[in-house]
Design an enzyme around this catalytic site. Structure first.
Site, short mmCIF file in Angstrom:
data_model
loop_
_atom_site.label_atom_id
_atom_site.label_comp_id
_atom_site.label_asym_id
_atom_site.label_seq_id
_atom_site.Cartn_x
_atom_site.Cartn_y
_atom_site.Cartn_z
N HIS A 124 -26.29 -47.13 -101.32
CA HIS A 124 -26.95 -48.43 -101.15
C HIS A 124 -28.05 -48.53 -102.19
CE1 HIS A 124 -28.36 -51.52 -97.87
NE2 HIS A 124 -28.17 -52.07 -99.04
N ASP A 141 -33.53 -49.93 -99.07
CA ASP A 141 -33.90 -49.59 -100.44
C ASP A 141 -35.13 -48.70 -100.41
OD1 ASP A 141 -33.68 -49.54 -103.17
OD2 ASP A 141 -34.57 -51.51 -103.49
#
Length: 381
Positions: A122, A178
């Protein structure tokens, strides 16, 4: 009389809240997009080969771009928590990190050393230790089958290997999106959802529930704590060059949030920049300080495409905008930031873009997507 004033005040607040909520939901559905143009220019081209490159981080000194890529079809049908895909718990993801040399226009997969776990990639963050000029530390969000974690790898420049260092896991980081490192032992991470199951996530984002947050983690001081809460689907997160500011994009409210980092690692909100679309990843050009945002245009359209197994769903369009300090005359009227569209496409050229990373020294912009094949290279004027 006093009771009626209180009731009226509560009613006004309720109407204002409902109005803002409705406007935000309409934004998610693309109601304010206007016509979306098909990209027909000659400055951008698709680099074929990899796919599903959700995030891109550029090391400006070398012109090397590190990418977290995967398999688009498997993400739609097997396992990818960010897209609410939990179909196959026996599946073992095998995503691939890449390094792309902007100067030579070459892409190379990175070999993982001493790492044998599944890899469902990701977000990505890079830290460069001043004491180790030939090394980079890569922080990778990994959605393992038994729980999401942040993996730390060490990369030696001029090689094509990632050496596994350690795994960060904590109960506060169960939906990491993130990561923004500030040292090789410390970082900020966005936890985008409160819920972990599919329907809960869908309800959370479309109801506008502000249950996401930002976590600070330090192995140095053995601290893991929530430093900002009350966010609606916080997504991309980055720092500036000296780690004094933190920038966060939100999907649920379509904003760029700008924080000042305090000495105790708490974050103080400085500004909110509304952009009119939902914000995925955020990138900064460290030379100019300009911020580049990957924007989604229609949440329903994106969700339908994410879960389409037939290949017939419409490809979602995207925009990339640049946010910079405003130097125009309207700055005297309180307009602190300038927002400029860099590129948009209706899904015909490229689709579902989530990140735009810029190397202004070499005048190149790279665009990635969690679902599309290839990534885009654009030559900047």
């Amino acid at each position: 009389m006093t009771s009626w004033i209180i009731i009226l005040a509560v009613f006004v607040v309720f109407i204002a809240f409902s109005y803002n909520l409705i406007l935000t939901r309409l934004m998610l559905l693309g109601a304010f997009n206007g016509p979306i143009s098909k990209y027909t220019g000659d400055k951008c081209r698709i680099f074929e080969g990899p796919e599903a490159c959700e995030d891109i981080a550029i090391h400006q000194k070398t012109g090397l771009a590190f990418m977290t890529c995967g398999n688009g079809y498997e993400r739609r049908t097997q396992w990818y928590p960010p897209a609410n895909v939990y179909t196959n718990y026996s599946y073992r993801p095998h995503d691939t990190p890449y390094v792309y040399d902007i100067k030579t226009d070459t892409l190379t997969p990175l070999t993982l050393i001493n790492f044998d776990k599944e890899l469902s990639l990701h977000g990505i963050g890079i830290y460069e230790d001043p004491a180790e000029p030939n090394e980079l530390y890569l922080f990778l969000i990994n959605h393992r089958i038994n729980g999401s974690v942040i993996e730390l790898f060490k990369h030696t420049l001029n090689t094509f290997e990632l050496n596994y260092v350690k795994t960060f896991k904590h109960e506060l980081m169960y939906n990491p999106n993130d990561v923004a490192p500030i040292s090789k032992d410390e970082f900020y991470v966005t936890n985008d959802y409160y819920y972990t199951h599919k329907m809960g996530k869908l309800f959370e984002v479309f109801a506008g529930l502000p249950w996401g947050y930002i976590v600070f983690h330090s192995d140095k001081s053995n601290i893991t704590e929530i430093v900002v809460d009350g966010l609606t689907y916080p997504n991309g997160i980055i720092t500036n060059w000296d780690y004094s500011k933190i920038y966060v994009g939100t999907i649920g409210t379509g904003e760029l949030l700008i924080y000042e980092r305090k000495q105790n690692n708490k974050l103080e909100l400085l500004d909110r920049v509304s952009v009119g679309n939902y914000v995925d990843n955020v990138s900064m050009d460290p030379i100019t300080g300009e911020l580049y945002l990957g924007l989604g245009l229609d949440a329903i359209e994106s969700i339908i495409y994410m879960h389409d197994e037939t290949g017939t769903a419409k490809r979602p369009g995207f925009r990339v905008i640049k946010v910079s300090n405003n130097t125009d005359e309207d700055r005297y009227y309180g307009v602190k930031y300038k927002k400029e569209m860099v590129i948009e496409d209706d899904g015909s050229f490229y689709h579902s873009a989530s990140v735009a990373a810029v190397d202004s020294e070499r005048k190149v912009m790279l665009i990635g997507s969690p679902l599309a094949k290839g990534f885009v290279r654009c030559e900047l004027d």
